[in-house]
Design a protein around this motif. Structure first.
Motif, PDB file in Angstrom:
ATOM      1  N   THR A  72       6.938   6.892   5.797  1.00 21.45           N
ATOM      2  CA  THR A  72       5.976   7.449   6.335  1.00 21.45           C
ATOM      3  C   THR A  72       4.759   6.831   6.102  1.00 21.45           C
ATOM      4  O   THR A  72       3.827   6.384   6.967  1.00 21.45           O
ATOM      5  N   ALA A  73       4.454   6.451   4.612  1.00 21.63           N
ATOM      6  CA  ALA A  73       3.389   5.674   4.330  1.00 21.63           C
ATOM      7  C   ALA A  73       3.383   4.409   4.996  1.00 21.63           C
ATOM      8  O   ALA A  73       2.267   3.855   5.356  1.00 21.63           O
ATOM      9  N   TRP A  74       4.373   3.696   4.811  1.00 25.15           N
ATOM     10  CA  TRP A  74       4.207   2.306   5.365  1.00 25.15           C
ATOM     11  C   TRP A  74       3.985   2.296   6.834  1.00 25.15           C
ATOM     12  O   TRP A  74       3.219   1.603   7.406  1.00 25.15           O
ATOM     13  N   PHE A  75       4.539   3.307   7.678  1.00 29.10           N
ATOM     14  CA  PHE A  75       4.229   3.233   9.239  1.00 29.10           C
ATOM     15  C   PHE A  75       3.025   3.832   9.439  1.00 29.10           C
ATOM     16  O   PHE A  75       2.109   3.265  10.361  1.00 29.10           O
ATOM     17  N   ALA A  76       2.347   4.502   8.469  1.00 29.78           N
ATOM     18  CA  ALA A  76       0.907   5.309   8.719  1.00 29.78           C
ATOM     19  C   ALA A  76       0.265   4.096   8.330  1.00 29.78           C
ATOM     20  O   ALA A  76      -0.941   3.795   9.224  1.00 29.78           O
ATOM     21  N   ARG A 129       0.892  -1.069   0.027  1.00 34.68           N
ATOM     22  CA  ARG A 129       0.014  -0.011   0.133  1.00 34.68           C
ATOM     23  C   ARG A 129       0.870   1.270   0.059  1.00 34.68           C
ATOM     24  O   ARG A 129       0.419   2.273  -0.657  1.00 34.68           O
ATOM     25  N   ALA A 130       1.714   1.436   0.951  1.00 38.14           N
ATOM     26  CA  ALA A 130       2.880   2.378   0.773  1.00 38.14           C
ATOM     27  C   ALA A 130       3.428   2.635  -0.406  1.00 38.14           C
ATOM     28  O   ALA A 130       3.743   3.777  -0.870  1.00 38.14           O
ATOM     29  N   CYS A 186       3.278   6.122  -3.057  1.00 37.09           N
ATOM     30  CA  CYS A 186       4.565   6.803  -3.481  1.00 37.09           C
ATOM     31  C   CYS A 186       4.268   7.435  -4.876  1.00 37.09           C
ATOM     32  O   CYS A 186       4.880   8.422  -5.250  1.00 37.09           O
ATOM     33  N   LEU A 187       3.557   6.905  -5.552  1.00 36.08           N
ATOM     34  CA  LEU A 187       2.996   7.202  -7.146  1.00 36.08           C
ATOM     35  C   LEU A 187       1.975   8.246  -6.941  1.00 36.08           C
ATOM     36  O   LEU A 187       1.353   8.645  -8.132  1.00 36.08           O
ATOM     37  N   HIS A 188       1.123   8.524  -5.947  1.00 33.03           N
ATOM     38  CA  HIS A 188       0.125   9.388  -6.001  1.00 33.03           C
ATOM     39  C   HIS A 188       0.796  10.943  -6.066  1.00 33.03           C
ATOM     40  O   HIS A 188       1.766  11.338  -5.549  1.00 33.03           O
ATOM     41  N   PRO A 189       0.054  11.664  -7.072  1.00 35.70           N
ATOM     42  CA  PRO A 189       0.259  13.062  -7.334  1.00 35.70           C
ATOM     43  C   PRO A 189       0.606  13.850  -6.059  1.00 35.70           C
ATOM     44  O   PRO A 189       1.386  14.662  -6.175  1.00 35.70           O
ATOM     45  N   ARG A 190      -0.292  13.713  -4.911  1.00 31.00           N
ATOM     46  CA  ARG A 190      -0.019  14.662  -3.863  1.00 31.00           C
ATOM     47  C   ARG A 190       1.298  14.229  -3.187  1.00 31.00           C
ATOM     48  O   ARG A 190       2.012  15.353  -2.746  1.00 31.00           O
TER      49      ARG A 190
END
Length: 295
Positions: free
Chosen positions: A247-251, A10-11, A15-19
């Motif tokens: 950050t995304a992985w931990f979130a 998921r993380a 990372c490919l998200h434009p934001r």
């Protein structure tokens, strides 16, 4: 392991998200400006100082003279520049980590919460001041460990183990606090960090090794020194993306664990209380007491 793997993929997708890509430009601009300011005002003086220091050491000077005999005089300047780069890069990595923690982590956590955990209550158990204090404290400890472990880097196997382990511990300490600061209470955060310490530390170590990957761009020898300004920018951006992924992985992992913790608590509260078995002797005593008072 299933939770780790699920949150990992998921993380990677986030990372490919434009934001997320747009957010990665802010730490790049700040770090890049700081690095270029250093290189503009202090680079030549730093290289000259390091070169003079190296030439004052008899062993290094003997090695440089031996290289000069093979027509490698340019390595004198290149070696000093490489030493300066090696000293600057850890500072760049730490600066990128702190900037990601301050600028990107809240936005990425909000993005994950909005898309995957929209009903998760925000208890705000950590403030920005607490986050900054925790990040700076962990960073100072990591810097001290890096400096103390430098002599051990001369042992080939340890140089591939110690720095990623220290970066991994720092990543674990910083992001474990930051991703739970807004949604978890202080008591929930402590319980989660205690219950999931090993998976979170494993994630930090993996992120530490991923953070070491951008350093491979400096493996081009003297050419890396020539293109140092461009490579520094590339390295900073790669570090930023690695920390954004972390950050995304931990979130994903921590917020899923928080949701599961609250679901377990709600289930225990809704479960009907089991009847308490009262011994027959106590019942008889109560009945006798009631009969006696009635008489």
């Amino acid at each position: 392991m299933q939770g780790l793997a699920d949150s990992f993929w998921r993380a990677a997708a986030y990372c490919l998200h434009p934001r997320v890509i747009a957010l990665s430009l802010l730490p790049l601009l700040i770090s890049g400006a700081g690095v270029f300011a250093f290189m503009y005002f202090y680079w030549e003086a730093a290289v000259a100082t390091v070169r003079a220091t190296l030439e004052s050491w008899l062993l290094v000077e003997s090695l440089l003279r031996w290289l000069d005999s093979f027509g490698l005089q340019s390595l004198r300047i290149a070696l000093a520049a490489i030493v300066v780069l090696a000293a600057v890069l850890p500072v760049v990595v730490l600066l990128s980590l702190l900037l990601v923690a301050l600028c990107m982590t809240p936005a990425i956590v909000r993005l994950v919460a909005e898309r995957r955990f929209p009903t998760l209550e925000k208890k705000r158990g950590g403030t920005l001041l607490h986050s900054v204090a925790a990040s700076l404290g962990a960073t100072l400890v990591a810097l001290a460990l890096l400096i103390l472990s430098i002599p051990l880097w001369l042992i080939p196997p340890l140089v591939m183990v110690l720095p990623p382990l220290i970066w991994g511990w720092l990543t674990y300490r910083v992001f474990s606090f930051d991703v739970l600061a807004e949604h978890a209470s202080a008591e929930e955060r402590r319980e989660l960090l205690q219950a999931h310490r090993l998976p979170l530390l494993t994630m930090g170590i993996v992120c530490g090794y991923l953070g070491a990957a951008p350093s491979l761009i400096w493996a081009f020898g003297a050419m890396a020194v020539v293109f140092a300004p461009v490579l520094v920018l590339v390295a900073i951006w790669l570090y930023t993306l690695v920390f954004a992924f972390s950050t995304a992985w931990f979130a994903h992992y921590a917020l899923a664990a928080l949701q599961a913790l609250r679901a377990q608590r709600a289930e225990r509260e809704l479960r009907p209380a089991e009847p308490v078995a009262v011994p027959v002797s106590e019942v008889l005593l109560v009945e006798d007491g009631s009969s006696g008072s009635a008489r």
